[in-house]
Design a protein around this motif. Structure first.
Motif, PDB file in Angstrom:
ATOM      1  N   GLN A   4       0.830  -1.201   0.000  1.00 23.77           N
ATOM      2  CA  GLN A   4       0.000   0.000   0.000  1.00 23.77           C
ATOM      3  C   GLN A   4       0.866   1.252   0.000  1.00 23.77           C
ATOM      4  O   GLN A   4       2.009   1.247   0.456  1.00 23.77           O
ATOM      5  CB  GLN A   4      -0.929  -0.001   1.229  1.00 23.77           C
ATOM      6  N   PHE A   5       0.317   2.341  -0.502  1.00 26.80           N
ATOM      7  CA  PHE A   5       0.941   3.654  -0.483  1.00 26.80           C
ATOM      8  C   PHE A   5       1.148   4.076   0.986  1.00 26.80           C
ATOM      9  O   PHE A   5       0.275   3.814   1.810  1.00 26.80           O
ATOM     10  CB  PHE A   5      -0.003   4.634  -1.200  1.00 26.80           C
ATOM     11  N   PRO A   6       2.318   4.635   1.393  1.00 27.56           N
ATOM     12  CA  PRO A   6       3.442   5.109   0.574  1.00 27.56           C
ATOM     13  C   PRO A   6       4.602   4.132   0.458  1.00 27.56           C
ATOM     14  O   PRO A   6       5.672   4.509  -0.015  1.00 27.56           O
ATOM     15  CB  PRO A   6       3.877   6.352   1.354  1.00 27.56           C
ATOM     16  N   LEU A   7       4.430   2.854   0.913  1.00 29.20           N
ATOM     17  CA  LEU A   7       5.544   1.906   0.915  1.00 29.20           C
ATOM     18  C   LEU A   7       5.611   1.062  -0.347  1.00 29.20           C
ATOM     19  O   LEU A   7       6.537   0.270  -0.513  1.00 29.20           O
ATOM     20  CB  LEU A   7       5.434   0.984   2.141  1.00 29.20           C
ATOM     21  N   SER A   8       4.633   1.212  -1.241  1.00 28.41           N
ATOM     22  CA  SER A   8       4.513   0.293  -2.373  1.00 28.41           C
ATOM     23  C   SER A   8       5.737   0.308  -3.282  1.00 28.41           C
ATOM     24  O   SER A   8       6.132  -0.733  -3.815  1.00 28.41           O
ATOM     25  CB  SER A   8       3.256   0.633  -3.179  1.00 28.41           C
ATOM     26  N   ARG A   9       6.373   1.459  -3.469  1.00 26.99           N
ATOM     27  CA  ARG A   9       7.504   1.555  -4.393  1.00 26.99           C
ATOM     28  C   ARG A   9       8.763   0.865  -3.862  1.00 26.99           C
ATOM     29  O   ARG A   9       9.634   0.486  -4.648  1.00 26.99           O
ATOM     30  CB  ARG A   9       7.819   3.013  -4.725  1.00 26.99           C
ATOM     31  N   ILE A  10       8.890   0.741  -2.552  1.00 27.53           N
ATOM     32  CA  ILE A  10      10.108   0.146  -1.988  1.00 27.53           C
ATOM     33  C   ILE A  10       9.869  -1.280  -1.520  1.00 27.53           C
ATOM     34  O   ILE A  10      10.796  -1.941  -1.072  1.00 27.53           O
ATOM     35  CB  ILE A  10      10.649   1.003  -0.826  1.00 27.53           C
ATOM     36  N   ASN A  11       8.635  -1.763  -1.627  1.00 26.10           N
ATOM     37  CA  ASN A  11       8.334  -3.133  -1.235  1.00 26.10           C
ATOM     38  C   ASN A  11       9.105  -4.107  -2.119  1.00 26.10           C
ATOM     39  O   ASN A  11       9.046  -4.034  -3.346  1.00 26.10           O
ATOM     40  CB  ASN A  11       6.831  -3.395  -1.348  1.00 26.10           C
ATOM     41  N   GLY A  12       9.867  -5.021  -1.487  1.00 26.32           N
ATOM     42  CA  GLY A  12      10.677  -5.967  -2.251  1.00 26.32           C
ATOM     43  C   GLY A  12      12.061  -5.451  -2.569  1.00 26.32           C
ATOM     44  O   GLY A  12      12.877  -6.183  -3.126  1.00 26.32           O
ATOM     45  N   LYS A  13      12.345  -4.189  -2.236  1.00 28.49           N
ATOM     46  CA  LYS A  13      13.655  -3.600  -2.521  1.00 28.49           C
ATOM     47  C   LYS A  13      14.431  -3.254  -1.256  1.00 28.49           C
ATOM     48  O   LYS A  13      15.588  -2.867  -1.326  1.00 28.49           O
ATOM     49  CB  LYS A  13      13.484  -2.336  -3.375  1.00 28.49           C
ATOM     50  N   VAL A  14      13.763  -3.386  -0.117  1.00 33.66           N
ATOM     51  CA  VAL A  14      14.417  -3.182   1.174  1.00 33.66           C
ATOM     52  C   VAL A  14      14.008  -4.345   2.076  1.00 33.66           C
ATOM     53  O   VAL A  14      13.113  -5.127   1.740  1.00 33.66           O
ATOM     54  CB  VAL A  14      14.015  -1.835   1.818  1.00 33.66           C
ATOM     55  N   SER A  15      14.652  -4.439   3.229  1.00 36.62           N
ATOM     56  CA  SER A  15      14.381  -5.567   4.113  1.00 36.62           C
ATOM     57  C   SER A  15      12.988  -5.474   4.731  1.00 36.62           C
ATOM     58  O   SER A  15      12.397  -4.396   4.821  1.00 36.62           O
ATOM     59  CB  SER A  15      15.434  -5.607   5.224  1.00 36.62           C
ATOM     60  N   GLN A  16      12.494  -6.629   5.174  1.00 43.32           N
ATOM     61  CA  GLN A  16      11.190  -6.671   5.846  1.00 43.32           C
ATOM     62  C   GLN A  16      11.202  -5.819   7.108  1.00 43.32           C
ATOM     63  O   GLN A  16      10.227  -5.144   7.412  1.00 43.32           O
ATOM     64  CB  GLN A  16      10.845  -8.128   6.198  1.00 43.32           C
ATOM     65  N   HIS A  17      12.308  -5.874   7.838  1.00 40.60           N
ATOM     66  CA  HIS A  17      12.378  -5.077   9.070  1.00 40.60           C
ATOM     67  C   HIS A  17      12.327  -3.587   8.753  1.00 40.60           C
ATOM     68  O   HIS A  17      11.706  -2.811   9.491  1.00 40.60           O
ATOM     69  CB  HIS A  17      13.663  -5.409   9.835  1.00 40.60           C
ATOM     70  N   CYS A  18      12.950  -3.181   7.660  1.00 44.65           N
ATOM     71  CA  CYS A  18      12.910  -1.777   7.238  1.00 44.65           C
ATOM     72  C   CYS A  18      11.470  -1.351   6.959  1.00 44.65           C
ATOM     73  O   CYS A  18      11.042  -0.262   7.370  1.00 44.65           O
ATOM     74  CB  CYS A  18      13.774  -1.580   5.997  1.00 44.65           C
ATOM     75  N   LEU A  19      10.716  -2.208   6.263  1.00 51.49           N
ATOM     76  CA  LEU A  19       9.320  -1.890   5.970  1.00 51.49           C
ATOM     77  C   LEU A  19       8.504  -1.768   7.251  1.00 51.49           C
ATOM     78  O   LEU A  19       7.639  -0.894   7.371  1.00 51.49           O
ATOM     79  CB  LEU A  19       8.726  -2.968   5.069  1.00 51.49           C
ATOM     80  N   LYS A  20       8.781  -2.631   8.215  1.00 44.87           N
ATOM     81  CA  LYS A  20       8.059  -2.578   9.481  1.00 44.87           C
ATOM     82  C   LYS A  20       8.363  -1.288  10.222  1.00 44.87           C
ATOM     83  O   LYS A  20       7.456  -0.633  10.779  1.00 44.87           O
ATOM     84  CB  LYS A  20       8.434  -3.784  10.347  1.00 44.87           C
TER      85      LYS A  20
END
Length: 377
Positions: A4-20
């Motif tokens: 979902q926005f705003p994380l959609s562009r970096i999903n899969g390009k950074v670590s899972q912990h970073c997304l969290k």
């Protein structure tokens, strides 16, 4: 969850912990509400090399989302097994190229007039030396029909688009006194709908925020240039006062952002920050109410009330109430509210930075403030 926005562009390009971590920072941004810039602290940016709450807010307002270029390489490094010393870092240029191609596809499917306009913008950016064209010489020895002295002008492209949008299939223009006819109804705070007496959609050419100001205070939205100059001059004339709002070293940058006379504008010269409403409230001695809804229906952001930062001699309270609504992320419309309607929270910047001449002005609206708190609770 991270698509979902705003994380959609970096999903899969950074670590899972970073997304969290970024997801939690986004939730903190919503909790800070309209005080996100002054209360952010920017610790996430300094300690983790990740966008902080105020940066996430700005990316959402600009409808851009987050990019991998904003993420420290630590969070984009994949190491598997022992003795692996060469990190694999996402190539930002690849991401930007993919985004550009998606924009090209969108433009190709758009109206021919939109394609022509975008083509002109790109050509001017790539070939600035081709744009130095001179005005043609006027031929004074004309024949045929006499010169027409009609002062009426043809509608601009944006005015045609705006008019076509409201009159598709021969439909009459919507009644501004009937809020149910507002095409942005689902983007307005639902609890406030019974209190909206009328609405007006201005031309969406990037000047829409300033068109709302001109329409209300000057009676003509086409005086948006005068609205820009008035606001910019108010800021420039009281630098010490507005540096408290914009921050040290950022005042003239904002003045230059407000000043614009080139017609339709891009993101750089749009009204995008709540701080622009402070000089409007102060110069016109008005209560300025901004209505909007956040990413979730329960987040009434940026619903806020701004009072004048200073008062002229003999003035004891605001004389007008100007209501503007953010819809669709980058467009503004003007609203009118019924008398004594609920009042959103008064900006913390006003509480901290107003001059002594307006002390106590907020106390006159306590009843309306209580109505708002009961409404959105």
């Amino acid at each position: 969850m991270y698509r979902q926005f705003p994380l959609s562009r970096i999903n899969g390009k950074v670590s899972q912990h970073c997304l969290k971590v970024l997801d939690n920072e986004t939730k903190r941004m919503r909790d800070l509400s309209y005080q996100v810039h002054e209360r952010c602290g920017c610790a996430m940016r300094v300690t983790h090399g990740l966008p902080c709450a105020c940066q996430i807010h700005d990316s959402i307002v600009a409808q851009k989302g987050l990019y991998s270029s904003q993420i420290h390489s630590f969070w984009k490094t994949l190491v598997i097994g022992d003795g692996v010393n060469i990190p694999e870092v996402v190539n930002d240029s690849t991401e930007e190229a993919a985004h550009f191609r998606s924009l090209i596809d969108e433009v190709m499917e758009s109206d021919p007039a939109v394609r022509r306009n975008v083509t002109r913008i790109i050509e001017e950016e790539l070939h600035p030396d081709h744009s130095h064209l001179e005005e043609p010489h006027i031929n004074l020895n004309t024949r045929g029909r006499p010169k027409k002295n009609d002062t009426r002008r043809d509608r601009s492209y944006f005015e045609h688009v705006n008019r076509q949008h409201t009159q598709r299939s021969g439909d009459p223009e919507p009644d501004p006194s009937d809020i149910s006819q507002c095409r942005y109804l689902n983007l307005l705070p639902a609890p406030m709908l019974p209190y909206i007496s009328s609405w007006k959609d201005v031309i969406g050419d990037g000047n829409c925020g300033f068109r709302c100001v001109a329409d209300f205070f000057f009676g003509d939205q086409n005086q948006w240039f005068d609205a820009r100059e008035t606001i910019a001059n108010e800021i420039a004339g009281h630098r010490d006062l507005y540096e408290r709002i914009y921050g040290l070293g950022r005042l003239w940058m904002n003045v230059e952002r407000i000043r614009w006379d080139g017609g339709a504008v891009g993101e750089r010269h749009r009204m995008v920050t709540i701080q622009y409403l402070f000089p409007i409230a102060t110069w016109f001695n008005a209560r300025v109410i901004c209505l909007g809804v956040g990413l979730v229906p329960t987040c009434y952001y940026p619903c806020i009330t701004i009072l004048p930062l200073r008062a002229r001699n003999g003035v004891r309270s605001p004389t007008r109430e100007f209501v503007i609504a953010t819809v669709g992320g980058s467009h503004f419309i003007r609203l009118d509210l019924v008398p004594d309607s609920p009042l959103p929270p008064i900006a913390g910047w006003w509480t901290e930075h107003h001059e002594d001449s307006v002390n106590g002005w907020d106390q006159a609206y306590q009843l309306r403030r209580d109505m708002w708190d009961a409404l959105v609770r």
